[in-house]
Design an enzyme around this catalytic site. Structure first.
Site, PDB file in Angstrom:
ATOM      1  CG  HIS A  64     -71.849  71.942  12.714  1.00  0.00           C
ATOM      2  ND1 HIS A  64     -71.093  71.016  12.237  1.00  0.00           N
ATOM      3  CD2 HIS A  64     -73.016  71.294  12.958  1.00  0.00           C
ATOM      4  CE1 HIS A  64     -71.705  69.737  12.104  1.00  0.00           C
ATOM      5  NE2 HIS A  64     -73.064  69.910  12.564  1.00  0.00           N
ATOM      6  CB  CYS A  67     -72.147  67.539  14.828  1.00  0.00           C
ATOM      7  SG  CYS A  67     -73.705  67.062  14.477  1.00  0.00           S
TER       8      CYS A  67
END
Length: 343
Positions: free
Chosen positions: A270, A157
């Protein structure tokens, strides 16, 4: 007295059945003690591959702030690691050493010498000392690989965004996307070469479901489009794009990329949240989603095991995350469930 003899009765009864079965069907039932005498002495477990390091350690870089919107600490010196990233690494079979971003460069580099790979977490910070620390560590990762050591990096991320900025040399290269708190599938680019990538280790059925089912978690406002990445010579020569995704406005962004010449993998999604975070109802927790977490973690650790670094065992123990305790912050019903704080 009858109760005392009941176990003996069943022992005799079941043994008589087994004996009768073996007599009638010519089946020999070997007890463990007997089996030893019917096998060769060379049947002992093979030794582990001496070229792999099965006690590998991953360094996770801390992120500024307390990870709980100031509910735990408003100190400008505090930093954190969400416990989900630690559990993610441990699920792959490795241990964690925290790389505290605002420690002295000398202390940070000494810790970096104790690890066999690095993980950049999600978050929000894109400038200041944190950015400079990430850039310094990224440079060190490349140097160690250029020096002959296999030294992997996972960038998740924010980590994806930071190395996109660093490799491109353009701190304004990122674009805005609406991909916050959103589960999605992954769309493999045409002719994507997954040989040697993390996806090579996924079971075939799970690899197929990645492209059809919403079993990965997105939570970001920035990213880069495939067109912009390919038009940047520094990025396109460094990375291969493996997957893309669409945000809520159907804008396409790069979701997985891997370096062509280094063991560096970057995700906009994620992998740690599926199994270890509960603050959002949109995080997928299905059996397949959990398999994604473990398959992704296993690839990172399998890469770290290739490292030639064999750090001093006591120095490793002195610096492990086990020397710290996580704090539960999930009572707020949002954000991370647990964080490790470093002051």
């Amino acid at each position: 007295m009858a109760i005392l003899f009941l176990p003996l009765f069943f022992f005799v009864f079941f043994n008589s059945i087994l004996y009768s079965h073996s007599s009638n069907n010519n089946i020999i039932i070997l007890q463990p003690t007997h089996r030893h005498h019917h096998t060769s002495s060379s049947s002992s477990c093979p030794a582990p591959n001496p070229n792999l390091y099965y006690q590998s350690v991953i360094g996770i870089v801390t992120h500024p702030g307390d990870g709980a919107s100031g509910r735990l600490s408003n100190s400008s010196a505090v930093s954190n690691i969400p416990a989900s990233y630690v559990k993610f690494v441990e699920a792959g079979g490795a241990r964690v050493i925290p790389l505290v971003y605002n420690e002295s460069p000398q202390k940070l580099l000494k810790k970096l010498d104790l690890v066999n790979g690095v993980l950049f977490t999600g978050g929000w910070a894109k400038d200041g000392q944190y950015f400079e620390t990430v850039r310094r560590i990224f440079k060190k990762v490349l140097e160690r690989n250029d020096g002959g050591e296999h030294f992997p990096l996972y960038a998740i991320c924010l980590g994806f965004e930071l190395i996109t900025m660093i490799v491109s040399g353009d701190n304004n290269i990122l674009e805005e996307f609406s991909a916050s708190d959103q589960a999605s599938a992954l769309h493999f680019v045409e002719n994507a070469d997954i040989e040697g990538s993390l996806f090579q280790s996924f079971p075939p059925d799970l690899l197929k479901k990645l492209s059809t089912d919403c079993i990965v978690m997105q939570n970001h406002h920035f990213g880069i489009s495939p067109e912009k990445l390919l038009n940047n010579k520094k990025l396109s020569s460094f990375f291969d794009v493996l997957t893309t995704c669409k945000d809520e406005d159907d804008k396409v962004y790069v979701s997985t990329m891997q370096s062509r010449n280094y063991p560096v993998t970057a995700f906009q999604w994620h992998p740690e949240k599926n199994a270890f975070e509960w603050g959002s109802a949109n995080i997928p927790h299905t059996e397949d989603a959990i398999r994604v977490t473990h398959s992704t973690a296993s690839f990172l650790v399998s890469e770290a095991r290739k490292s030639s670094k064999r750090p001093d065992a006591q120095e490793v123990r002195d610096n492990l995350i086990y020397n710290y305790s996580p704090t539960y912050v999930g009572k707020a019903g949002k954000g991370y469930d647990e964080v490790y704080l470093f002051r």
